[in-house]
Design a protein around this motif. Structure first.
Motif: not given
Length: 104
Positions: A75-104
């Motif tokens: 359970r702890k490993a699954e929970e840690a994996s979900r948190k890590e995936m959420a962090e990765v998703k958050k970073r990708w979203k931030q990078q995509l937002t930054q890239l879109v802003n740079e393009i605009d």
């Protein structure tokens, strides 16, 4: 002469009777001894069976604790994996937002 022949015969029968009685007594003593040994062995067997049951119960309890520990770790490993995936998703979203802003 018949009486003289009878006396040794009677003596022989008495001796055989005494020997038979002595043999029966020895056999009864041996039987009593063997019965005592059998009872002792039976008692020891009962004690061993009780010990085996006790050990089986301890083993079952240890296995259950291990199973629960594994489930907890899983359970702890699954929970840690979900948190890590959420962090990765958050970073990708931030990078995509930054890239879109740079393009605009």
């Amino acid at each position: 002469t018949q009486q003289t022949q009878q006396e040794p015969q009677e003596q022989l029968e008495r001796q055989q009777g005494q020997q038979t009685q002595q043999t029966q007594q020895e056999l009864q003593e041996q039987l009593a001894h063997l019965q005592g040994q059998l009872q002792a062995a039976h008692k020891e067997l009962g004690a061993r069976e009780a010990r085996i049951q006790e050990l089986q119960q301890q083993l079952a309890a240890a296995l259950e604790r291990s199973r629960q520990e594994v489930q907890g770790v899983k359970r702890k490993a699954e929970e840690a994996s979900r948190k890590e995936m959420a962090e990765v998703k958050k970073r990708w979203k931030q990078q995509l937002t930054q890239l879109v802003n740079e393009i605009d």
